[in-house]
Scaffold this motif. Structure first.
Motif, PDB file in Angstrom:
ATOM      1  N   ASN A 174      13.634  -1.007  -6.529  1.00  0.00           N
ATOM      2  CA  ASN A 174      12.377  -1.090  -6.567  1.00  0.00           C
ATOM      3  C   ASN A 174      12.512  -1.814  -8.073  1.00  0.00           C
ATOM      4  N   ALA A 175      11.126  -2.579  -8.030  1.00  0.00           N
ATOM      5  CA  ALA A 175      10.912  -3.094  -9.558  1.00  0.00           C
ATOM      6  C   ALA A 175      11.524  -2.848 -10.777  1.00  0.00           C
ATOM      7  N   ASN A 176      11.961  -1.791 -10.926  1.00  0.00           N
ATOM      8  CA  ASN A 176      12.386  -1.463 -12.645  1.00  0.00           C
ATOM      9  C   ASN A 176      13.650  -1.314 -12.038  1.00  0.00           C
ATOM     10  N   GLN A 215      13.933  -5.011  -3.708  1.00  0.00           N
ATOM     11  CA  GLN A 215      14.466  -6.322  -3.796  1.00  0.00           C
ATOM     12  C   GLN A 215      15.965  -5.291  -3.098  1.00  0.00           C
ATOM     13  N   GLN A 255      14.914  -8.454   3.865  1.00  0.00           N
ATOM     14  CA  GLN A 255      14.571  -8.999   2.807  1.00  0.00           C
ATOM     15  C   GLN A 255      15.693 -10.021   2.340  1.00  0.00           C
ATOM     16  N   SER A 288       7.098  -1.398  -0.470  1.00  0.00           N
ATOM     17  CA  SER A 288       6.978  -2.458  -1.263  1.00  0.00           C
ATOM     18  C   SER A 288       6.982  -2.192  -2.908  1.00  0.00           C
ATOM     19  N   GLY A 289       7.503  -3.997  -2.868  1.00  0.00           N
ATOM     20  CA  GLY A 289       7.982  -3.760  -4.461  1.00  0.00           C
ATOM     21  C   GLY A 289       9.799  -4.046  -4.092  1.00  0.00           C
TER      22      GLY A 289
END
Length: 262
Positions: free
Chosen positions: A140-142, A115, A74, A112-113
């Motif tokens: 995560n994405a949120n 960061q 990442q 997955s997803g």
């Protein structure tokens, strides 16, 4: 294993006095994960009791979710919180993260997803900036922390350059004369145009700047007006909206003194 270790309900049997002195840390649970597969598994467990004064009743297995261990590289990003004090800004082009990428290991199904993020509180950063190790978190994405992730390396070095904001002020242009007119002549007036220029730079620098310097004008041996275009010389870190100025030196014969012959 995905998620937290499942709780194991245990019944402790003993006298009231023994139960009052019972310490839960006396219990130790071990699980046999040798035959687990990806998905939901019933894992055999063994509850050991270190307190001989009580008897325990415990289940022989527990349900756990198991996933493959995965890995992902990442790029680390910065999440800035709060703002810099008024009058300062970050030179974002000079901001660096070393190393720029990290390896994240964890449950494969949760990679997955994700960061990799370092959180920087700008409210605590002052000029000229800082270079400091910062712990990497996995979101995560949120923007919620993903548990059970291992980051390698766990910290990165974040360099930030903070500068005071530039301001623009009108500053008078100065002039300098060198030499002397011819014998019998004198300087009667000096005019410079423009009288002022717009100077842009750090507020502290401009506050101490009374005049914008310019190249000197040599009037050695002059018997008449001298007009020169001179370059304006701002100090380092200051720019001006006009690069040159015109200096007009008025020279005339000194009354009562015979001018030098031509």
């Amino acid at each position: 294993m995905i998620g937290k270790v499942p709780p194991v309900p245990v019944t402790v049997i003993g006298t009231a006095d023994n139960l009052a002195h019972f310490v839960p840390a006396a219990l130790h649970v071990t699980g046999n994960f040798s035959n687990v597969k990806v998905g939901t598994n019933r894992v055999p467990i063994d509850v050991q009791n270190g307190d001989p004064n009580v008897t325990i009743v415990a289940p022989s297995s527990a349900m756990v979710n198991v996933d493959d261990l995965g890995s992902s590289t990442q790029t680390v990003s910065i999440e800035r919180v709060n703002t810099l004090p008024p009058g300062f800004h970050e030179q974002t082009a000079a901001t660096t993260i070393t190393p720029a990428t990290v390896r994240v290991d964890g449950p494969k199904s949760q990679l997955s997803g994700i960061q990799a993020v370092v959180i920087i509180d700008l409210g605590g950063v002052t000029a000229p900036g800082s270079t400091a190790p910062v712990t990497v978190v996995v979101w995560n994405a949120n923007k919620k922390i993903v548990p059970q992730m291992t980051v390698t390396p766990p910290q990165v070095s974040v360099k930030m350059v903070i500068q005071a904001d530039a301001v623009t002020l009108n500053k008078p242009v100065g002039f300098t004369l060198t030499g002397q007119p011819a014998a019998g002549y004198r300087v009667t007036n000096v005019q410079i145009a423009p009288l002022e220029v717009q100077a842009t730079g750090l507020q502290n620098t401009l506050a101490g700047l009374l005049l914008m310097a310019s190249d000197p004008v040599d009037i050695t041996g002059a018997k008449g007006d001298v007009i020169r275009t001179v370059t304006i010389r701002p100090p380092d870190g200051v720019t001006v909206n006009q690069k040159t100025a015109t200096v007009h030196v008025f020279i005339s014969a000194t009354p009562g003194v015979s001018p030098a012959p031509s």
